[in-house]
Design a protein around this motif. Structure first.
Motif, PDB file in Angstrom:
ATOM      1  N   ASN A 475       0.809  -1.211   0.000  1.00  0.00           N
ATOM      2  CA  ASN A 475       0.000   0.000   0.000  1.00  0.00           C
ATOM      3  C   ASN A 475       0.844   1.264   0.000  1.00  0.00           C
ATOM      4  O   ASN A 475       0.384   2.327  -0.429  1.00  0.00           O
ATOM      5  CB  ASN A 475      -0.925   0.023   1.215  1.00  0.00           C
ATOM      6  CG  ASN A 475      -1.802  -1.201   1.306  1.00  0.00           C
ATOM      7  OD1 ASN A 475      -1.816  -1.888   2.329  1.00  0.00           O
ATOM      8  ND2 ASN A 475      -2.533  -1.509   0.246  1.00  0.00           N
ATOM      9  N   ALA A 476       2.058   1.159   0.527  1.00  0.00           N
ATOM     10  CA  ALA A 476       2.953   2.312   0.589  1.00  0.00           C
ATOM     11  C   ALA A 476       4.381   1.804   0.475  1.00  0.00           C
ATOM     12  O   ALA A 476       4.667   0.631   0.723  1.00  0.00           O
ATOM     13  CB  ALA A 476       2.767   3.092   1.891  1.00  0.00           C
ATOM     14  N   MET A 477       5.286   2.716   0.094  1.00  0.00           N
ATOM     15  CA  MET A 477       6.684   2.333  -0.069  1.00  0.00           C
ATOM     16  C   MET A 477       7.591   3.482   0.350  1.00  0.00           C
ATOM     17  O   MET A 477       7.382   4.630  -0.060  1.00  0.00           O
ATOM     18  CB  MET A 477       6.963   1.973  -1.533  1.00  0.00           C
ATOM     19  CG  MET A 477       8.402   1.566  -1.807  1.00  0.00           C
ATOM     20  SD  MET A 477       8.898   0.034  -0.995  1.00  0.00           S
ATOM     21  CE  MET A 477       8.201  -1.170  -2.136  1.00  0.00           C
ATOM     22  N   ARG A 478       8.580   3.158   1.177  1.00  0.00           N
ATOM     23  CA  ARG A 478       9.652   4.114   1.443  1.00  0.00           C
ATOM     24  C   ARG A 478      10.447   4.277   0.160  1.00  0.00           C
ATOM     25  O   ARG A 478      11.045   3.337  -0.334  1.00  0.00           O
ATOM     26  CB  ARG A 478      10.553   3.597   2.556  1.00  0.00           C
ATOM     27  CG  ARG A 478      10.182   4.074   3.951  1.00  0.00           C
ATOM     28  CD  ARG A 478      10.714   5.456   4.266  1.00  0.00           C
ATOM     29  NE  ARG A 478      12.142   5.495   4.047  1.00  0.00           N
ATOM     30  CZ  ARG A 478      13.046   4.992   4.885  1.00  0.00           C
ATOM     31  NH1 ARG A 478      12.670   4.419   6.012  1.00  0.00           N
ATOM     32  NH2 ARG A 478      14.330   5.064   4.597  1.00  0.00           N
ATOM     33  N   ILE A 479      10.454   5.505  -0.382  1.00  0.00           N
ATOM     34  CA  ILE A 479      11.052   5.736  -1.685  1.00  0.00           C
ATOM     35  C   ILE A 479      12.441   6.356  -1.584  1.00  0.00           C
ATOM     36  O   ILE A 479      13.097   6.562  -2.613  1.00  0.00           O
ATOM     37  CB  ILE A 479      10.122   6.618  -2.552  1.00  0.00           C
ATOM     38  CG1 ILE A 479       9.501   7.780  -1.742  1.00  0.00           C
ATOM     39  CG2 ILE A 479       9.007   5.774  -3.135  1.00  0.00           C
ATOM     40  CD1 ILE A 479      10.412   8.914  -1.473  1.00  0.00           C
ATOM     41  N   GLY A 480      12.904   6.644  -0.375  1.00  0.00           N
ATOM     42  CA  GLY A 480      14.229   7.220  -0.208  1.00  0.00           C
ATOM     43  C   GLY A 480      14.973   6.576   0.939  1.00  0.00           C
ATOM     44  O   GLY A 480      14.415   5.776   1.695  1.00  0.00           O
ATOM     45  N   PRO A 481      16.249   6.924   1.102  1.00  0.00           N
ATOM     46  CA  PRO A 481      17.027   6.410   2.231  1.00  0.00           C
ATOM     47  C   PRO A 481      16.514   6.978   3.548  1.00  0.00           C
ATOM     48  O   PRO A 481      15.710   7.915   3.578  1.00  0.00           O
ATOM     49  CB  PRO A 481      18.450   6.896   1.938  1.00  0.00           C
ATOM     50  CG  PRO A 481      18.436   7.397   0.531  1.00  0.00           C
ATOM     51  CD  PRO A 481      17.029   7.798   0.225  1.00  0.00           C
ATOM     52  N   PRO A 494      12.422  15.036  -0.257  1.00  0.00           N
ATOM     53  CA  PRO A 494      12.094  15.847  -1.431  1.00  0.00           C
ATOM     54  C   PRO A 494      12.830  15.416  -2.696  1.00  0.00           C
ATOM     55  O   PRO A 494      12.296  15.556  -3.801  1.00  0.00           O
ATOM     56  CB  PRO A 494      12.522  17.258  -0.991  1.00  0.00           C
ATOM     57  CG  PRO A 494      12.383  17.244   0.497  1.00  0.00           C
ATOM     58  CD  PRO A 494      12.762  15.860   0.921  1.00  0.00           C
ATOM     59  N   GLU A 495      14.048  14.897  -2.549  1.00  0.00           N
ATOM     60  CA  GLU A 495      14.815  14.470  -3.714  1.00  0.00           C
ATOM     61  C   GLU A 495      14.215  13.203  -4.317  1.00  0.00           C
ATOM     62  O   GLU A 495      13.745  13.192  -5.456  1.00  0.00           O
ATOM     63  CB  GLU A 495      16.271  14.228  -3.298  1.00  0.00           C
ATOM     64  CG  GLU A 495      17.213  13.959  -4.441  1.00  0.00           C
ATOM     65  CD  GLU A 495      18.652  13.847  -3.977  1.00  0.00           C
ATOM     66  OE1 GLU A 495      19.548  14.152  -4.768  1.00  0.00           O
ATOM     67  OE2 GLU A 495      18.877  13.442  -2.814  1.00  0.00           O
ATOM     68  N   PHE A 496      14.188  12.112  -3.559  1.00  0.00           N
ATOM     69  CA  PHE A 496      13.673  10.845  -4.073  1.00  0.00           C
ATOM     70  C   PHE A 496      12.163  10.911  -4.290  1.00  0.00           C
ATOM     71  O   PHE A 496      11.627  10.257  -5.185  1.00  0.00           O
ATOM     72  CB  PHE A 496      14.021   9.710  -3.106  1.00  0.00           C
ATOM     73  CG  PHE A 496      15.445   9.245  -3.201  1.00  0.00           C
ATOM     74  CD1 PHE A 496      15.766   8.067  -3.858  1.00  0.00           C
ATOM     75  CD2 PHE A 496      16.470   9.980  -2.635  1.00  0.00           C
ATOM     76  CE1 PHE A 496      17.076   7.640  -3.948  1.00  0.00           C
ATOM     77  CE2 PHE A 496      17.792   9.569  -2.725  1.00  0.00           C
ATOM     78  CZ  PHE A 496      18.105   8.389  -3.382  1.00  0.00           C
TER      79      PHE A 496
END
Length: 749
Positions: A475-481, A494-496
């Motif tokens: 349902n959701a994903m951590r998209i950055g470090p 904000p970057e990823f």
């Protein structure tokens, strides 16, 4: 009639015989794919101009027949395809469907000999023709914004666009059932060549077996942002994605690790009283509650808690406390790995995937990958998930180390494509690929947890192969470090998050890691990260000791909750590695509302100078804006919006066209200034009355900012009267300003 079954149950094709079409071409309303027999090349054209935007040279060499056929697809409907049949029996298909802005490519392998194992399968290269010099173009992918000659490739998707116009090509893999799709590129002074391939690791093909591979999509768009969004929509269609409501989350990790039983009990009670009315609804416990021994990353026995740990009364008791407060209990785990050197796993060595030398498949930090092609390991995974969700009552799972589900190594921080060890894992069932194993395992998690459990994956930069492998299954994903409460690490979200913005709210909710408002942060830094998370529509999580926050910092946090449901886009996505301008537009209510976020990520002053058209505002002549953080109007503007931002700061501007009657330009409830709270707004010209409906939070001071500035600059006149209806316990005051009337309504509980 013969039928082809696409892996994952996505597509069915039926051949109905050749189409009587000249030049062997197929087309829909937007695109055309044409095979040129004299050059043996495939050309993709924009039908509105009949201009080619991509060419695949030597698509089908001499002697390889290419036919146009009608097809029927159970996802995309009726369509057309060009099919090339090679001497070894494999086929390449190029497909188009009505009302779909992509040309789809698919490769069908056939093993005409003995048992074989296939790893990498390349698709036809595509030379782009955008009419712009290569040096003037930018590329966007999982590694962010890069010049074409500096881009080593992207996982799953990519875009190549002219930053001056946003016109460009969007390409990506719309299935990832058994293989990991990559889009690489090669360049010279004149051309950009897309080089798509699929990595299977080990794809076993028996003699005579036919295997339909993953599907690749390519399209041309006047605005490549809309192309990226169309790509995400295609994923939604293929995987039948239906997202639950987005939660607002407290995460313990960045404030006190796993926290402690007495602390979490007190914090839950505080949140119930103070922040739950604003939308915070999940209390999530992070790493440190579980059992086990580990010299490599976290402990990894998740079927039981540590009785000497931070929750001596047990995890079930803590979930019950959270549930009684009317909130959802969340818990962290690594579901797809254990620790080969942990005594708890001493008699379970067979559960682990192996390396070619027979040793357990250990990965850095993530531990030892499970062989989840085994029935006994699958049973254990289901037992863990049932224990956490059904026995203990946790309905929000933060699943870390997701890459271990594919038995690949940690590549943290992974963004651009890099060669890795996929295919090295030895599994009990060699017919199952590593990506397929991860997808099957996520399906087991869903089956064991139930439909009502929210699944958060964490995180794709550990190894980007886990991104596509999770499409449609979380349902959701951590998209950055991981981030932290300092400027440099806070910018990772904000970057990823900008690079993946088009997936948010479609394929999954983007989780950029927590926002922070603690007093150790400079005020403008806290305002900026709160504004970006709120305006981008990303998942809102925070990791604070709320009761210890100063009143102004706690109030700032309230203004971020909950997330909006409007359309949010980065304006300068193809110009700046971290976009500095975002537009949020809500057209669902009675009036259109636009909020423009201006961000200065640099350590020096910055001036933003943009036309309303470039931002995405309609052509409405003169505009005026209200800045949320300075609590003031800007100067009216026509041709350009020009604002100067201090270093590492932001402005959040609610923008309205100037008209000759009063209008609501902003409210104090939320950073979006009316998008979540104002349900109706009407101007009655005959009665000279502005009316509206707002949904407020009891006890929260609520201010309406009513614009009185006109096209001529003439005053509309004094406010004759104002009133609140349908509510009690409110006291209202009227505070005139320059071109503005403010109405702060103090609610009494």
């Amino acid at each position: 009639m013969r039928a082809l079954r696409i892996l994952g149950g996505c597509l069915w094709l039926g051949a109905f015989g050749p189409i009587a079409m000249a030049n062997q071409s197929v087309q829909n309303e937007k695109l055309c794919a044409r095979f040129e027999e004299t050059t043996h090349s495939l050309t993709l054209c924009d039908r509105s101009t009949d201009q080619a935007f991509a060419v695949s040279e030597a698509f089908a060499p001499a002697g390889v027949p290419v036919h146009a056929i009608k097809i029927k697809d159970r996802i995309f409907g009726k369509g057309q395809a060009l099919e090339a049949t090679f001497p070894d029996g494999h086929r390449d298909q190029v497909l188009v469907f009505p009302d779909h802005p992509f040309v789809f490519f698919r490769r069908i392998l056939r093993n005409g000999g003995s048992q074989t194992v296939t790893n990498r399968v390349s698709y036809p290269p595509l030379k782009l023709a955008l009419g712009v010099p290569t040096a003037a173009l930018n590329t966007l992918g999982t590694g962010g914004l890069l010049k074409p000659d500096k881009n080593p490739g992207s996982y799953m998707w990519t875009a190549v666009a002219d930053p001056a116009t946003r016109r460009g090509v969007v390409a990506g893999w719309v299935t990832t059932d058994r293989g990991s799709g990559i889009v690489r590129m090669a360049t010279d002074a004149a051309d950009i060549l897309l080089l798509p391939h699929v990595d299977y690791g080990r794809l076993a093909l028996a003699a005579g077996q036919t295997e339909t591979l993953e599907t690749f999509a390519v399209g041309l768009f006047d605005d490549a942002r809309l192309g990226l969004e169309a790509y995400a929509d295609a994923l939604v269609k293929v995987y039948d994605i239906h997202l639950p409501p987005m939660p607002t989350v407290h995460c313990t990790w960045y404030v006190d690790g796993a926290s402690r039983e007495n602390v979490m009990t007190g914090r839950t009670d505080y949140v119930k009283q103070i922040l739950k009315p604003f939308g915070l609804d999940v209390m999530q416990i992070d790493d440190g509650w579980q059992r086990g021994n580990s010299k490599n990353g976290p402990k990894k026995v998740f079927i039981d808690y540590n009785p000497q740990g931070p929750y001596p009364s047990g995890m079930k008791a803590m979930a019950g406390t959270i549930g009684k407060a009317g909130m959802t209990a969340g818990i962290w785990l690594i579901p797809f790995a254990g620790s080969s050197d942990d005594p708890w796993f001493a008699d379970k060595k067979a559960w682990f995937a192996q390396k070619p030398d027979g040793s357990p498949y250990d990965t850095r930090w993530g531990g030892t990958c499970f062989d989840l092609t085994r029935a006994d390991t699958q049973a254990y995974l289901k037992d863990v998930i049932r224990t956490l969700t059904h026995d203990w009552g946790y309905k929000y799972l933060k699943m870390d180390g997701l890459y271990t589900g594919a038995s690949v190594n940690l590549n943290y921080v992974c963004d651009t494509f890099r060669e890795d060890e996929i295919g090295q894992a030895v599994l009990s069932n060699p017919q199952v690929t590593q990506i397929e194993m991860m997808r099957n395992s996520l399906k087991l998690v869903r089956e064991a947890a139930g439909k009502d459990v929210f699944l958060l994956g964490c995180c794709i930069p550990q190894n980007m192969r886990s991104a596509g492998a999770a499409f449609g299954l979380v349902n959701a994903m951590r998209i950055g470090p991981d981030n932290g409460a300092n400027w440099a690490s806070m910018m990772r979200g904000p970057e990823f998050g900008a690079w993946q913005y088009f997936l948010n709210g479609r394929v999954w909710y983007n989780d950029p890691d927590p926002l922070y408002v603690r007093p150790s942060l400079p005020l403008e830094h806290a305002q900026t990260i709160c504004s970006w998370v709120t305006l981008s529509g990303a998942m809102n999580s925070s990791s604070e000791n709320y009761a210890a926050l100063p009143a102004d910092r706690l109030d700032m946090l309230k203004r971020t909750m909950p997330s909006h449901h409007a359309v949010s886009r980065p304006v300068d996505l193809f110009e700046n590695r971290i976009p500095g301008v975002w537009l949020v537009t809500d057209t669902a209510a009675s009036v259109r509302r636009d909020v423009v976020g201006l961000f200065n990520w640099d350590s020096t002053e910055k001036t933003v100078d943009l036309s309303p058209a470039k931002i995405g505002l309609p052509d409405s002549g003169e505009y005026i804006a209200f800045d949320f953080w300075s609590n003031a109007l800007t100067q009216p503007f026509k041709g350009r919006l020009t604002q100067t931002l201090r270093p590492q700061s932001c402005q959040v501007l609610s923008v309205r066209p100037v008209v000759d009657h009063p209008q609501l330009i902003s409210t104090s409830r939320h950073i979006t200034q009316g998008m979540i709270d104002v349900k109706d707004e009407k101007w009655d010209a005959k009665r000279r009355t502005l009316s509206g409906v707002s949904q407020t939070v009891a006890g929260d001071r609520y201010e309406l900012r009513i614009l009185t500035h006109t096209k001529t600059g003439a005053a509309i006149g004094a406010v004759a009267s104002a009133a609140i209806t349908g509510s009690s316990g409110y006291e209202m005051t009227i505070a005139p300003g320059d071109g503005l009337v403010t109405r702060p309504d103090d609610a009494y509980s």
